[in-house]
Design a protein around this motif. Structure first.
Motif, PDB file in Angstrom:
ATOM      1  N   UNK A   1       0.834  -1.214   0.000  1.00 30.25           N
ATOM      2  CA  UNK A   1       0.000   0.000   0.000  1.00 30.25           C
ATOM      3  C   UNK A   1       0.860   1.251   0.000  1.00 30.25           C
ATOM      4  N   UNK A   2       1.936   1.258   0.790  1.00 26.04           N
ATOM      5  CA  UNK A   2       2.845   2.409   0.815  1.00 26.04           C
ATOM      6  C   UNK A   2       3.443   2.654  -0.568  1.00 26.04           C
ATOM      7  N   UNK A   3       3.798   1.568  -1.264  1.00 27.62           N
ATOM      8  CA  UNK A   3       4.407   1.723  -2.587  1.00 27.62           C
ATOM      9  C   UNK A   3       3.375   2.154  -3.623  1.00 27.62           C
ATOM     10  N   UNK A   4       2.139   1.734  -3.458  1.00 27.46           N
ATOM     11  CA  UNK A   4       1.093   2.231  -4.364  1.00 27.46           C
ATOM     12  C   UNK A   4       0.959   3.746  -4.228  1.00 27.46           C
ATOM     13  N   UNK A   5       1.008   4.224  -2.977  1.00 34.87           N
ATOM     14  CA  UNK A   5       0.934   5.671  -2.745  1.00 34.87           C
ATOM     15  C   UNK A   5       2.130   6.379  -3.370  1.00 34.87           C
ATOM     16  N   UNK A   6       3.308   5.732  -3.278  1.00 33.75           N
ATOM     17  CA  UNK A   6       4.516   6.330  -3.861  1.00 33.75           C
ATOM     18  C   UNK A   6       4.385   6.412  -5.384  1.00 33.75           C
ATOM     19  N   UNK A   7       3.833   5.356  -5.978  1.00 33.98           N
ATOM     20  CA  UNK A   7       3.622   5.354  -7.435  1.00 33.98           C
ATOM     21  C   UNK A   7       2.684   6.490  -7.838  1.00 33.98           C
ATOM     22  N   UNK A   8       1.675   6.677  -7.036  1.00 33.82           N
ATOM     23  CA  UNK A   8       0.703   7.742  -7.338  1.00 33.82           C
ATOM     24  C   UNK A   8       1.340   9.117  -7.208  1.00 33.82           C
ATOM     25  N   UNK A   9       2.151   9.299  -6.163  1.00 24.26           N
ATOM     26  CA  UNK A   9       2.810  10.601  -5.968  1.00 24.26           C
ATOM     27  C   UNK A   9       3.789  10.908  -7.100  1.00 24.26           C
ATOM     28  N   UNK A  10       4.419   9.856  -7.622  1.00 27.27           N
ATOM     29  CA  UNK A  10       5.425  10.060  -8.672  1.00 27.27           C
ATOM     30  C   UNK A  10       4.824  10.042 -10.077  1.00 27.27           C
ATOM     31  N   UNK A  11       3.515   9.992 -10.158  1.00 26.12           N
ATOM     32  CA  UNK A  11       2.824   9.995 -11.450  1.00 26.12           C
ATOM     33  C   UNK A  11       3.255   8.832 -12.343  1.00 26.12           C
ATOM     34  N   UNK A  12       3.479   7.677 -11.716  1.00 28.97           N
ATOM     35  CA  UNK A  12       3.814   6.471 -12.489  1.00 28.97           C
ATOM     36  C   UNK A  12       2.572   5.585 -12.617  1.00 28.97           C
ATOM     37  N   UNK A  13       1.488   6.185 -13.071  1.00 24.51           N
ATOM     38  CA  UNK A  13       0.210   5.473 -13.092  1.00 24.51           C
ATOM     39  C   UNK A  13       0.206   4.271 -14.034  1.00 24.51           C
ATOM     40  N   UNK A  14       1.188   4.243 -14.954  1.00 18.86           N
ATOM     41  CA  UNK A  14       1.237   3.111 -15.878  1.00 18.86           C
ATOM     42  C   UNK A  14       1.688   1.828 -15.185  1.00 18.86           C
ATOM     43  N   UNK A  15       2.293   1.958 -14.014  1.00 14.40           N
ATOM     44  CA  UNK A  15       2.764   0.779 -13.287  1.00 14.40           C
ATOM     45  C   UNK A  15       1.672   0.326 -12.316  1.00 14.40           C
ATOM     46  N   UNK A  16       1.332  -0.956 -12.394  1.00 13.25           N
ATOM     47  CA  UNK A  16       0.324  -1.515 -11.492  1.00 13.25           C
ATOM     48  C   UNK A  16       0.990  -2.492 -10.541  1.00 13.25           C
ATOM     49  N   UNK A  17       0.601  -2.386  -9.259  1.00  8.22           N
ATOM     50  CA  UNK A  17       1.213  -3.208  -8.217  1.00  8.22           C
ATOM     51  C   UNK A  17       0.140  -4.090  -7.589  1.00  8.22           C
ATOM     52  N   UNK A  18       0.366  -5.413  -7.608  1.00  5.00           N
ATOM     53  CA  UNK A  18      -0.616  -6.367  -7.085  1.00  5.00           C
ATOM     54  C   UNK A  18       0.003  -7.199  -5.964  1.00  5.00           C
ATOM     55  N   UNK A  19      -0.832  -7.534  -4.987  1.00  6.29           N
ATOM     56  CA  UNK A  19      -0.410  -8.471  -3.950  1.00  6.29           C
ATOM     57  C   UNK A  19      -1.396  -9.636  -3.920  1.00  6.29           C
ATOM     58  N   UNK A  20      -0.880 -10.846  -4.050  1.00  7.36           N
ATOM     59  CA  UNK A  20      -1.737 -12.030  -4.106  1.00  7.36           C
ATOM     60  C   UNK A  20      -1.290 -13.049  -3.058  1.00  7.36           C
ATOM     61  N   UNK A  21      -1.840 -12.962  -1.833  1.00  5.32           N
ATOM     62  CA  UNK A  21      -1.497 -13.983  -0.830  1.00  5.32           C
ATOM     63  C   UNK A  21      -2.126 -15.323  -1.187  1.00  5.32           C
ATOM     64  N   UNK A  22      -1.350 -16.390  -1.157  1.00  8.82           N
ATOM     65  CA  UNK A  22      -1.869 -17.732  -1.443  1.00  8.82           C
ATOM     66  C   UNK A  22      -1.826 -18.530  -0.152  1.00  8.82           C
TER      67      UNK A  22
END
Length: 574
Positions: free
Chosen positions: A408-429
């Motif tokens: 979640x922290x890194x998603x916020x960082x991506x948003x602040x840096x305007x790197x919206x083209x990068x998507x970050x997923x977390x998949x707990x198995x």
């Protein structure tokens, strides 16, 4: 009868060469019947001759009946062992001496000798030398006692042959062709281990011409441990490459020039040869005297010498590597520290001159201060790792919650840096409760995951439609049969540079102009300190680029119980 005599008329002493079967037999009979004790030597063919020829066997029976004490030395082999056992019935004692070629007998006052029989000769003694000259008889007694003291009891030799044990050998050799053949035979016979010490640069070329290098490679390919010390240069680099290409498990250390070479096989046999002609092309032309032995004490002694040389070279190589790494570290640290420090100083001066640009200057100073802090922390971590003072604060933690917060922290960082083209997923198995409980250092695990995510973002954010997938899964390690948690970070970036991949988790492994190459080394040390492992590979899927970084953390029984308890508690709260 042919005769050559050296008479002494005063004492009736004489030395004669006797020919003809009857003359020979009469002399032997005379020799036996005036003796109380006889010491004899015979080659490996003599026992069968004595037992199979009826006349000689009758002499043995007469000798035993008269109570004459016989000591006998021969070369006991698997082919004549039964004859030797039969002969032991008539002799007081029989001993074995490997390769003996002498055929003589000596009593208190007389000496007899015959030629060594050849395979094609008839089974009788064609010619003998007889002497009763006191000085000659005394000399032959001394020769016999010298051979007797070097020989071993027949019972011991019988056991060696019947149990398949090789007799002990310690030979000093001056026949260079024989030394070459022994070395080649040893190379062919190696099964478990080869220890090789070579005296100079040309030694590898000589061994290759002899065929030893090919047999050494074959031994390594078949599972033998091979260690080699040899002076290395451009002159023998082709052979070194041939060895490493065909048998990468062979360890080669650079050595110093030496006056001798050594070859130890399976901890059982050793040959050590002095270097006589350093520039000779052929092995046989380069060597002087050699020592060959299968004696356990001798082999252990030479092996100890080899181990001392090996450890010395290892230490020397380690010191060279440490010195090189220290210089690299100092250069890297001074460069990396200088860049953010100079930036902070420059922005401080600009802030005084242009207060209206305060926000811009403060942000720039903050970025460089954070970079400076990160570098300082990395240097401190490396120091703790290498001094083995890295301490972990172990506590139970929910790995799923921890990763969710980091992502979640890194998603916020991506948003602040305007790197919206990068998507970050977390998949707990994992289980329905969504919990993975491990015992670990919270801050250090955050450090590892953050480092892997930062690297993924660095190489993915410029890729159009780039994605990063984080997964966590608890499962059994089939190699160790233990339960473990595997966390992976997979991106669709440009992947790991093939040049860096083999040394990815070592210090300074980077091609980035802004990285120090310490992050992954620190991650590896942290994970291994937890009892886990870390690895990386390029994505093998045909339609995607990118890389996968993953690490594991062990789950012991206590942790599994805690996870079950945590799951139970969560279900009750629901």
């Amino acid at each position: 009868m042919a005769r050559r005599a050296t008479p002494n008329t005063e004492t009736n002493e004489r030395t004669e060469v006797l020919s003809g079967e009857q003359n020979v037999m009469d002399t032997i009979l005379h020799f036996l019947y005036i003796s109380d004790r006889i010491d004899s030597c015979g080659d490996y063919k003599a026992p069968s001759l004595i037992i199979e020829v009826e006349a000689y066997k009758k002499l043995l029976l007469d000798l035993k009946a008269k109570g004459i004490k016989l000591r006998y030395i021969t070369d006991i082999t698997k082919d004549n062992i039964q004859y030797c056992k039969e002969l032991l019935k008539f002799a007081k004692e029989i001993r074995h001496l490997d390769g003996i070629r002498a055929n003589f007998s000596v009593s208190e006052t007389e000496y007899m000798a015959s030629a060594t029989l050849q395979e094609e000769e008839q089974q009788h003694i064609p010619q003998v030398i007889y002497s009763n000259v006191k000085d000659l008889v005394g000399q032959q007694k001394y020769v016999f006692e010298s051979l007797w003291n070097k020989s071993i009891p027949a019972d011991q030799r019988f056991r060696e042959i019947e149990d398949g044990i090789e007799a002990e050998i310690f030979e000093v050799l001056n026949n260079s062709e024989r030394v070459s053949q022994i070395l080649l035979d040893l190379a062919k016979s190696a099964k478990r281990e080869l220890l090789i010490h070579l005296p100079n640069v040309k030694s590898l070329e000589r061994l290759e011409r002899l065929g030893v290098i090919d047999y050494t490679i074959n031994a390594s390919q078949n599972g033998a441990i091979v260690r080699m010390i040899c002076p290395l240069s451009a002159g023998n680099s082709r052979i070194v490459k041939k060895i490493t290409d065909n048998a990468p498990a062979i360890k080669i250390l650079n050595g110093n020039n030496s006056p001798y070479g050594m070859y130890i096989v399976d901890g059982e046999k050793v040959i050590r040869a002095e270097l006589k002609e350093p520039n000779a092309e052929k092995f046989s032309e380069s060597i002087g005297f050699a020592v060959y032995s299968n004696s356990r004490r001798s082999v252990e002694s030479f092996r100890s010498v080899f181990d001392l040389l090996w450890n010395e070279r290892m230490l020397n190589e380690e010191l060279k590597r440490a010195d090189k790494m220290q210089k690299e570290f100092i250069n890297m640290a001074s460069h990396e520290l200088r860049t953010p420090t100079q930036a902070i100083l420059s922005y401080s001066e600009l802030l005084q001159k242009h207060p209206e640009r305060k926000e811009e200057m403060i942000q720039a100073m903050s970025r460089n201060a954070a970079r400076l802090q990160k570098l300082t922390d990395d240097i401190l971590d490396v120091t703790r790792i290498e001094s083995e003072t890295l301490m972990l604060k172990i506590e139970p933690l929910n790995l799923n919650d921890l990763i969710s917060n980091i992502v979640e922290d890194y998603r916020n960082q991506i948003e602040r840096n305007d790197d919206d083209d990068v998507r970050l997923f977390y998949e707990p198995k994992t289980t329905d409760s969504g919990s993975i409980i491990v015992e670990a250092d919270r801050a250090r695990i955050i450090q590892v995951i953050s480092n892997l995510l930062s690297n993924a973002l660095k190489f993915t954010k410029k890729e159009e439609g780039g994605s990063i997938y984080v997964t966590a899964e608890d499962k059994e390690n089939h190699g160790s049969k233990r339960q473990e948690v595997i966390v992976s970070v997979k991106d669709t970036g440009k992947g790991i540079d093939p040049e860096i991949l083999p040394r990815l988790f070592t210090k300074f492994a980077t091609k980035s102009e802004t990285g120090t190459g310490l992050g992954l080394f620190i991650c590896k040390s942290i994970i291994e300190a937890h009892g886990g492992r870390i690895w990386a590979e390029n994505n093998n899927e045909e339609t995607k680029k990118g890389a996968i970084f993953a690490f594991s953390l062990p789950l012991n029984k206590k942790q599994q119980q805690q996870q079950q308890q945590f799951t139970l508690t969560s279900e009750r709260r629901m």
